[in-house]
Design a protein around this motif. Structure first.
Motif, mmCIF file in Angstrom:
data_model
loop_
_atom_site.group_PDB
_atom_site.id
_atom_site.type_symbol
_atom_site.label_atom_id
_atom_site.label_comp_id
_atom_site.label_asym_id
_atom_site.label_seq_id
_atom_site.Cartn_x
_atom_site.Cartn_y
_atom_site.Cartn_z
ATOM 1 N N GLY A 54 0.804 -1.178 0.134
ATOM 2 C CA GLY A 54 0.018 -0.039 -0.080
ATOM 3 C C GLY A 54 0.881 1.371 -0.025
ATOM 4 O O GLY A 54 2.048 1.410 -0.585
ATOM 5 N N LYS A 55 0.270 2.333 0.594
ATOM 6 C CA LYS A 55 0.765 3.545 0.389
ATOM 7 C C LYS A 55 2.087 3.969 0.821
ATOM 8 O O LYS A 55 2.379 3.739 2.033
ATOM 9 N N GLY A 56 3.023 4.225 -0.194
ATOM 10 C CA GLY A 56 4.296 4.583 0.307
ATOM 11 C C GLY A 56 5.359 3.332 0.355
ATOM 12 O O GLY A 56 6.587 3.602 0.469
ATOM 13 N N LEU A 57 4.733 2.174 0.406
ATOM 14 C CA LEU A 57 5.632 0.949 0.375
ATOM 15 C C LEU A 57 6.103 0.528 -0.845
ATOM 16 O O LEU A 57 5.614 0.926 -2.130
ATOM 17 N N ARG A 58 7.196 -0.167 -0.855
ATOM 18 C CA ARG A 58 7.638 -0.816 -1.986
ATOM 19 C C ARG A 58 6.520 -1.635 -2.882
ATOM 20 O O ARG A 58 5.871 -2.438 -2.106
ATOM 21 N N THR A 59 6.410 -1.500 -4.070
ATOM 22 C CA THR A 59 5.612 -2.300 -5.047
ATOM 23 C C THR A 59 5.876 -3.604 -4.998
ATOM 24 O O THR A 59 6.904 -4.147 -4.839
ATOM 25 N N LYS A 60 4.741 -4.383 -4.629
ATOM 26 C CA LYS A 60 5.012 -5.897 -4.221
ATOM 27 C C LYS A 60 4.573 -6.620 -5.637
ATOM 28 O O LYS A 60 3.695 -6.215 -6.222
ATOM 29 N N ILE A 61 5.031 -7.916 -5.548
ATOM 30 C CA ILE A 61 5.018 -8.677 -6.722
ATOM 31 C C ILE A 61 4.084 -10.186 -6.173
ATOM 32 O O ILE A 61 4.670 -10.736 -5.463
ATOM 33 N N LEU A 265 -0.818 1.714 -23.938
ATOM 34 C CA LEU A 265 0.010 2.181 -22.947
ATOM 35 C C LEU A 265 -0.433 3.699 -22.472
ATOM 36 O O LEU A 265 -0.303 4.050 -21.211
ATOM 37 N N ASP A 266 -0.631 4.576 -23.107
ATOM 38 C CA ASP A 266 -0.991 5.952 -22.536
ATOM 39 C C ASP A 266 -2.130 5.782 -21.739
ATOM 40 O O ASP A 266 -2.523 6.896 -21.299
ATOM 41 N N ARG A 267 -2.935 4.783 -21.755
ATOM 42 C CA ARG A 267 -4.120 4.797 -20.856
ATOM 43 C C ARG A 267 -3.943 4.203 -19.431
ATOM 44 O O ARG A 267 -4.891 4.330 -18.665
ATOM 45 N N ILE A 268 -2.829 3.566 -19.313
ATOM 46 C CA ILE A 268 -2.343 2.947 -18.002
ATOM 47 C C ILE A 268 -2.521 3.907 -16.888
ATOM 48 O O ILE A 268 -3.223 3.633 -16.060
ATOM 49 N N ALA A 269 -1.666 4.845 -16.751
ATOM 50 C CA ALA A 269 -1.273 6.085 -15.869
ATOM 51 C C ALA A 269 -2.740 6.673 -15.584
ATOM 52 O O ALA A 269 -3.224 6.725 -14.306
ATOM 53 N N SER A 310 2.875 0.891 -11.831
ATOM 54 C CA SER A 310 3.670 1.025 -10.558
ATOM 55 C C SER A 310 3.849 2.441 -10.477
ATOM 56 O O SER A 310 3.749 3.329 -9.549
ATOM 57 N N ALA A 311 4.594 3.216 -11.645
ATOM 58 C CA ALA A 311 5.062 4.601 -11.464
ATOM 59 C C ALA A 311 3.691 5.523 -11.069
ATOM 60 O O ALA A 311 3.907 6.547 -10.337
ATOM 61 N N ALA A 312 2.669 4.944 -11.603
ATOM 62 C CA ALA A 312 1.446 5.836 -11.484
ATOM 63 C C ALA A 312 0.608 5.735 -10.019
ATOM 64 O O ALA A 312 -0.348 6.329 -9.873
ATOM 65 N N GLY A 313 1.107 4.729 -9.322
ATOM 66 C CA GLY A 313 0.518 4.625 -8.143
ATOM 67 C C GLY A 313 0.243 3.154 -7.558
ATOM 68 O O GLY A 313 -0.342 3.033 -6.884
ATOM 69 N N ALA A 314 0.190 2.187 -8.802
ATOM 70 C CA ALA A 314 -0.330 0.902 -8.395
ATOM 71 C C ALA A 314 0.779 0.241 -7.463
ATOM 72 O O ALA A 314 1.859 0.338 -7.384
ATOM 73 N N ARG A 342 9.785 -7.875 -11.279
ATOM 74 C CA ARG A 342 10.407 -7.385 -10.247
ATOM 75 C C ARG A 342 11.222 -6.017 -10.838
ATOM 76 O O ARG A 342 11.341 -5.193 -10.086
ATOM 77 N N ILE A 343 11.573 -6.240 -12.018
ATOM 78 C CA ILE A 343 12.236 -5.086 -12.480
ATOM 79 C C ILE A 343 10.992 -4.137 -12.854
ATOM 80 O O ILE A 343 11.517 -2.669 -12.590
ATOM 81 N N ALA A 344 10.162 -4.332 -13.082
ATOM 82 C CA ALA A 344 8.942 -3.483 -13.473
ATOM 83 C C ALA A 344 8.438 -2.717 -11.923
ATOM 84 O O ALA A 344 8.393 -1.366 -12.031
ATOM 85 N N ALA A 345 8.629 -3.388 -11.001
ATOM 86 C CA ALA A 345 8.170 -2.951 -9.676
ATOM 87 C C ALA A 345 9.066 -1.606 -9.358
ATOM 88 O O ALA A 345 8.875 -0.730 -8.921
ATOM 89 N N HIS A 346 10.487 -2.382 -9.528
ATOM 90 C CA HIS A 346 11.440 -1.351 -9.290
ATOM 91 C C HIS A 346 11.611 -0.044 -10.056
ATOM 92 O O HIS A 346 11.907 1.281 -9.458
ATOM 93 N N ILE A 347 11.332 -0.226 -11.460
ATOM 94 C CA ILE A 347 11.217 0.999 -12.099
ATOM 95 C C ILE A 347 10.146 1.960 -11.654
ATOM 96 O O ILE A 347 10.525 3.222 -11.611
ATOM 97 N N GLY A 348 8.982 1.376 -11.329
ATOM 98 C CA GLY A 348 8.023 2.235 -10.821
ATOM 99 C C GLY A 348 8.206 2.867 -9.587
ATOM 100 O O GLY A 348 8.187 4.197 -9.366
#
Length: 410
Positions: A54-61, A265-269, A310-314, A342-348
């Motif tokens: 959740g909020k502020g935490l590392r994105t989980k997989i 892609l442009d609709r995800i965020a 992830s970058a947008a807030g997932a 895991r790479i995706a989560a880290h990028i986000g």
């Protein structure tokens, strides 16, 4: 009755779960408590193992595994669970629908220390059949999974009004959610309301008794990028937020699944931000896939979509393997999908949380041509080592290494 985590927080109790997540994520216990109290953070618990989402935490997989009605190999599923834990999954979902499902679930459970999620209706329909199962059968499976120690349970909250939208067949690919399609078909066959909604209070009592995280499924996700956001998705968003608020008020931790499937892609965020504006509950996203042509490489396409999400807030991503749309994934495919996500989560996380210390460490090692150091810091050191040619130095540029040339110039 022992209070749930939410109920304990409201009484001012700082639990071991709260302290554990605060320490591992770098926040104060007070911050974690506040977010649990508001519903923006949940903690999956299993025998002293805690995963905060959740909020502020590392994105989980999350890693999906489990048998199908056409392929059952318990040894493979055990290996997949072990690979998931070894390579950094945060949770596992056992989606088994073939073989001795009770035995398979219990064996997977004993093969890993990670929190386990199930979709109870899968077992009910597999063992009893779509036309024979009853609401009582479904509730009994929910109760059984809870008593076995599952950390999270998924239900699909299709309403009669949503079912009417599904029947209009305006999409290229109608409903691609397995749990959502089973629940919809059950409602149509029995001409009844959704048993998960009709008996929602009973389900909340079960979750209260075992302090289980309730996950509200994403029936309305799109199955191709040409199927855009529609009335069905808007209805599900509104309904899931309403039910999430009801669950939270009852002291039950809750996650909303949404913005998953196939999305250009442009609709995800914008879609992620819309969800987060509607409610601050943790958002669980399957994928999403921003293209339909990546068959065989959907984990790569999924990495592109998931990093954007992830970058947008997932808050929580469900991985995709190279076998998506093709078959039950192999052990190797599970690893590839997990590493990609895991790479995706880290990028986000580099975007939404500014987490770049690991990237800086690799960059510093690269600046002094420390290839072994880079390998040690890689997300998959075994893979990185296997691609190093067995040579003492990188063979890409040879005598014309850009870093060496500039170092000599300076």
């Amino acid at each position: 009755m022992t209070p749930t985590l939410i109920q304990g927080v409201h009484k001012g109790k700082v639990s071991s779960a709260v302290n554990s997540i605060a320490a591992s994520e770098g926040f104060s216990p007070e911050y974690v408590q506040e977010c649990i109290g508001s519903g923006s953070i949940v903690i999956m618990q299993r025998d002293g193992h805690y995963t905060g989402i959740g909020k502020g935490l590392r994105t989980k997989i999350n890693v999906n595994l489990g048998t199908s009605s056409s392929k059952v190999c318990l040894d493979d599923e055990i290996k997949k669970a072990q690979i998931a834990e070894k390579f950094g999954a945060d949770t596992i979902s056992d989606l088994s629908m073939g073989g001795d499902i009770d035995r398979i679930r219990k064996t997977i459970f004993s093969s890993t220390s990670l929190p386990i999620t199930t979709v109870p209706v899968y077992q009910t329909v597999s063992e009893i059949g779509l036309k024979k199962m009853t609401a009582d059968d479904i509730l009994e499976t929910v109760r059984s999974h809870a008593e076995e120690g599952m950390s999270s349970l998924v239900i699909h909250t299709v309403t009669s009004a949503m079912l009417a939208q599904i029947r209009k067949r305006k999409r290229i690919l109608g409903v691609v959610s397995k749990g959502g399609s089973i629940t919809s078909a059950f409602m149509a066959i029995n001409e009844c309301e959704n048993p998960f909604i009709e008996h929602f209070d009973t389900i909340l009592h079960i979750c209260q008794d075992h302090d289980i995280v309730l996950s509200l499924g994403n029936t309305a996700r799109s199955g191709c990028i040409n199927d855009q956001r529609d009335m069905l998705q808007r209805m599900e968003e509104k309904n899931n937020v309403y039910l999430a608020e009801k669950a939270h008020a009852a002291g039950v931790q809750v996650i909303i699944e949404g913005a998953g499937g196939h999305i250009r892609l442009d609709r995800i965020a914008p879609m992620i931000r819309r969800y987060k504006k509607m409610a601050d509950f943790p958002l669980f996203v399957a994928g999403p896939l921003p293209t339909d042509i990546g068959v065989g490489y959907d984990h790569i396409a999924g990495c592109a979509g998931a990093s954007t999400a992830s970058a947008a807030g997932a808050d929580y991503l469900c991985y995709i393997t190279p076998a998506e749309h093709l078959g039950l994934p192999t052990v190797d495919a599970v690893k590839e999908g997990l590493i990609a996500f895991r790479i995706a989560a880290h990028i986000g996380d580099t975007v939404k949380s500014g987490v770049m210390a690991e990237d800086r460490s690799v960059a510093m090692l690269r600046s002094v041509l420390d290839r072994e150091g880079q390998v040690r810091c890689a997300i998959d050191p075994e893979r990185a080592s296997s691609l190093s040619d067995g040579e003492p130095e990188c063979t890409m540029c040879g005598d014309f290494c850009a870093i060496k040339i500039i170092q000599e110039l300076q």
